[in-house]
Scaffold this active site. Sequence first.
Site, mmCIF file in Angstrom:
data_model
loop_
_atom_site.group_PDB
_atom_site.id
_atom_site.type_symbol
_atom_site.label_atom_id
_atom_site.label_comp_id
_atom_site.label_asym_id
_atom_site.label_seq_id
_atom_site.Cartn_x
_atom_site.Cartn_y
_atom_site.Cartn_z
ATOM 1 N N GLU A 10 -6.361 3.973 -6.298
ATOM 2 C CA GLU A 10 -7.704 3.867 -5.498
ATOM 3 C C GLU A 10 -8.341 5.293 -5.894
ATOM 4 O O GLU A 10 -7.889 6.500 -5.648
ATOM 5 C CB GLU A 10 -7.605 3.624 -4.088
ATOM 6 C CG GLU A 10 -8.973 3.609 -3.461
ATOM 7 C CD GLU A 10 -9.022 4.113 -1.915
ATOM 8 O OE1 GLU A 10 -9.798 3.601 -1.270
ATOM 9 O OE2 GLU A 10 -8.246 4.867 -1.693
ATOM 10 N N ASP A 60 1.110 -1.205 0.163
ATOM 11 C CA ASP A 60 0.010 -0.029 -0.143
ATOM 12 C C ASP A 60 1.106 1.045 0.041
ATOM 13 O O ASP A 60 1.841 1.219 0.796
ATOM 14 C CB ASP A 60 -1.033 -0.124 1.276
ATOM 15 C CG ASP A 60 -2.361 0.276 0.937
ATOM 16 O OD1 ASP A 60 -2.515 1.319 0.401
ATOM 17 O OD2 ASP A 60 -3.077 -0.701 1.157
ATOM 18 N N HIS A 108 -11.346 -3.754 2.707
ATOM 19 C CA HIS A 108 -11.161 -3.347 4.129
ATOM 20 C C HIS A 108 -12.017 -2.415 4.355
ATOM 21 O O HIS A 108 -12.393 -2.031 5.581
ATOM 22 C CB HIS A 108 -9.792 -3.282 4.279
ATOM 23 C CG HIS A 108 -9.127 -2.190 3.782
ATOM 24 N ND1 HIS A 108 -8.990 -2.069 2.485
ATOM 25 C CD2 HIS A 108 -8.899 -0.978 4.218
ATOM 26 C CE1 HIS A 108 -8.489 -0.643 2.097
ATOM 27 N NE2 HIS A 108 -8.391 -0.203 3.247
ATOM 28 N N ASP A 109 -12.605 -1.702 3.228
ATOM 29 C CA ASP A 109 -13.338 -0.504 3.682
ATOM 30 C C ASP A 109 -15.095 -0.735 3.408
ATOM 31 O O ASP A 109 -15.619 0.332 3.446
ATOM 32 C CB ASP A 109 -13.192 0.802 2.798
ATOM 33 C CG ASP A 109 -11.540 1.302 3.022
ATOM 34 O OD1 ASP A 109 -11.528 1.240 4.329
ATOM 35 O OD2 ASP A 109 -11.057 1.922 2.091
ATOM 36 N N ASP A 121 -3.194 4.681 -2.367
ATOM 37 C CA ASP A 121 -4.395 5.258 -1.598
ATOM 38 C C ASP A 121 -4.872 6.482 -2.046
ATOM 39 O O ASP A 121 -3.797 7.242 -2.323
ATOM 40 C CB ASP A 121 -3.816 5.100 -0.226
ATOM 41 C CG ASP A 121 -4.923 5.370 0.607
ATOM 42 O OD1 ASP A 121 -5.916 4.472 0.834
ATOM 43 O OD2 ASP A 121 -4.866 6.338 1.482
HETATM 44 O O1 TEU Z 1 -10.064 5.154 1.498
HETATM 45 C C1 TEU Z 1 -10.130 6.119 1.032
HETATM 46 C C2 TEU Z 1 -11.759 6.229 0.853
HETATM 47 O O2 TEU Z 1 -12.129 7.472 0.474
HETATM 48 C C3 TEU Z 1 -12.839 5.359 1.237
HETATM 49 O O3 TEU Z 1 -12.815 3.988 0.860
HETATM 50 C C4 TEU Z 1 -12.771 5.352 2.777
HETATM 51 O O4 TEU Z 1 -12.950 4.340 3.246
HETATM 52 C C5 TEU Z 1 -14.270 6.142 2.906
HETATM 53 O O5 TEU Z 1 -14.760 6.836 1.953
HETATM 54 C C6 TEU Z 1 -14.139 6.930 4.029
HETATM 55 O O6 TEU Z 1 -14.994 7.748 4.326
HETATM 56 C C7 TEU Z 1 -8.515 4.530 1.735
HETATM 57 C C8 TEU Z 1 -8.314 3.381 2.652
HETATM 58 O O7 TEU Z 1 -8.764 2.440 1.705
HETATM 59 C C9 TEU Z 1 -8.811 3.635 3.886
HETATM 60 O O8 TEU Z 1 -8.916 2.753 4.617
HETATM 61 C C10 TEU Z 1 -8.527 4.823 4.548
HETATM 62 O O9 TEU Z 1 -9.123 4.925 5.837
HETATM 63 C C11 TEU Z 1 -8.414 6.177 3.813
HETATM 64 O O10 TEU Z 1 -8.143 5.967 2.551
HETATM 65 C C12 TEU Z 1 -7.395 7.103 4.440
HETATM 66 O O11 TEU Z 1 -6.105 6.880 4.137
#
Ligand code: TEU
Length: 582
Positions: free
Chosen positions: A275, A101, A348-349, A220
């Site tokens: 992403e 990452d 994971h989100d 990210d």
């Molecule tokens: O996620 C970015 C992101 O905008 C989303 O998928 C997020 O989980 C959600 O919108 C939050 O409101 C990435 C990572 O995958 C996530 O785990 C991190 O928390 C985020 O960036 C910050 O680094």
Amino acid sequence: MTDIDRAWWKEAVVYQIYPRSFKDSDGDGMGDIPGIIEKVDYLADLGVDCVWLNPVYESPGVDNGYDISDYRAIMDEFGTMADWEALRDALHERGIRLIMDLVVNHTSDEHAWFVDARSATDSEHRDYYWWREGRDPEQTTLDPDDYDTPIGVDEVPPNDWESFFGGPAWTYDDRTGEWYLHLFDERMPDLNWETPSLREDLFEMMEWWLDHGIDGFRMDVINLISKPEGLPDGEDPTAIVNGSDKFVNGPRVHEYLSELHDRVLAGTDSMTVGEMAELSIDEAKHYVGDDGDGMSMVFTFDHMRLDMTDAGRWSHRESSPRELKETMTHWQEGLADEGWNSLFLNNHDEPRQVSRFGDVEQYRRESAKLLATLLHTLRGTPYIYQGEELGMTNYPFESLDEIRDVDTIKNVRAAQESGRLDESDVMDLVRYRTRDNARTPMQWNDAEHAGFTDGDPWMPVNPNKENINAEDARDDPNSIWHYYRELIDLRSERDVVVYGDYELRLRDHESLWVYTRTLETDDERDSLLVVLNFASDETTFDPPTDLAGRDADVLVSNYDTAVDAVEATTLHPWEARVYDLH
Ligand code: TEU
């Protein structure tokens, strides 16, 4: 006739590991790198080609590692650099690549750069971050009571942007009397890519990891790194958070990413997956297209927003299988000639895919297999999020006290304060949406704590570990796990699965998703037909006339099926068939 434009990352199946929840080796209740090493044979048996490891760098853990305090060190709880090297080698020995990452939109506030930056306005690293003076409330529409400033400071932030985690994107720092920008938590300040020496430091850090033998990066929130000149207030009231119309795909993002590519990635055989929330197909081509920034592929999120209202992530509406089909088809068609899709329905989100898109009550096994069939036969690179291959489900959270995720906690608080959520629907929404659904421990067996740890797990284990776990799945030839293996094998045996064109059929059908994949090369024409019944009822499949009666057999299905032609039939609930067309 097609010349196949081959790449290892197009042919790969990627397995995503969230280290905190995968396998604990030392009994502290938190997963770690030696734990992952114990399970590399499990990954090899499943047949995956690449691992994407969520952040394992040194971090205070405000956002489970997305707040990095040292890019070149491993977090103590996860192990040491020697452990990481052993993992890399164990994977490589089994022919499995490793991508890391890359979190470079922000750092932790404990990163040495930020510690220095906040010490004085003229400190060496001040411009590695975004610092601005506040504004006189009289000259804005903002209310000073909404911001947390010390007594005597009558200011509002430099603009009205909001954090993705709820609340303002600016925090007042009383050491220097200025505000700093953070699009996520206040302990995750945004880096200022306009500063050339910052870019240089980041590029060197990426080279350092490539020199350590990694095979690429998952980048990210990479389309947030360029902020517009003057940092203007947001103008779009429907924006996902206030201001995102200004800072998503910002003005210099392609300049930065091309520089990054030329400087770090060109000439390496590494893959990159960016992403990117809020992306159109035209915009995506600037990143991954023929004249783009050289990124391998993008994670896009249109299909992850179908079950939200305009109010954003902390809302819920019912969405239909047809909307999913239309949205994913839009991307299949949009990137057909240039660019490359990544295929996922959870990570994971996000909540667990079978809970969100399948039928966990009646047809968990069948619907999990159908979703797998979809992800492994669309055009693009499939990602498996740990536990997905077992059909792991959402967790039955009963109260907010069980939630660990900063995003859920802060957003729920912000929504409650603004009156958008009443108490009665909070827990329904949290159970449905929280990122913690994905973060409960991997279910290895039916023992206490599911074989994840000997200690107290940092997140509760889903009680359904009794019948959803890796040990049982591997013993049962009819399991979801074995079905994933079949799909992965099919991909490695047949180029058409990777490179074939996607053509949607029966476009207007409400619950059937039907498509062909066709690959024409100099010496052959190879075609598959995929038929998916996205319903808990039986559904009649009437094949399109040009396919009806065609000789075929079924290569993969989640029911016992033997046919010798494509014919009208009644499909079982959640039945999936991959026909080999002769
Ligand atoms: O996620 C970015 C992101 O905008 C989303 O998928 C997020 O989980 C959600 O919108 C939050 O409101 C990435 C990572 O995958 C996530 O785990 C991190 O928390 C985020 O960036 C910050 O680094």
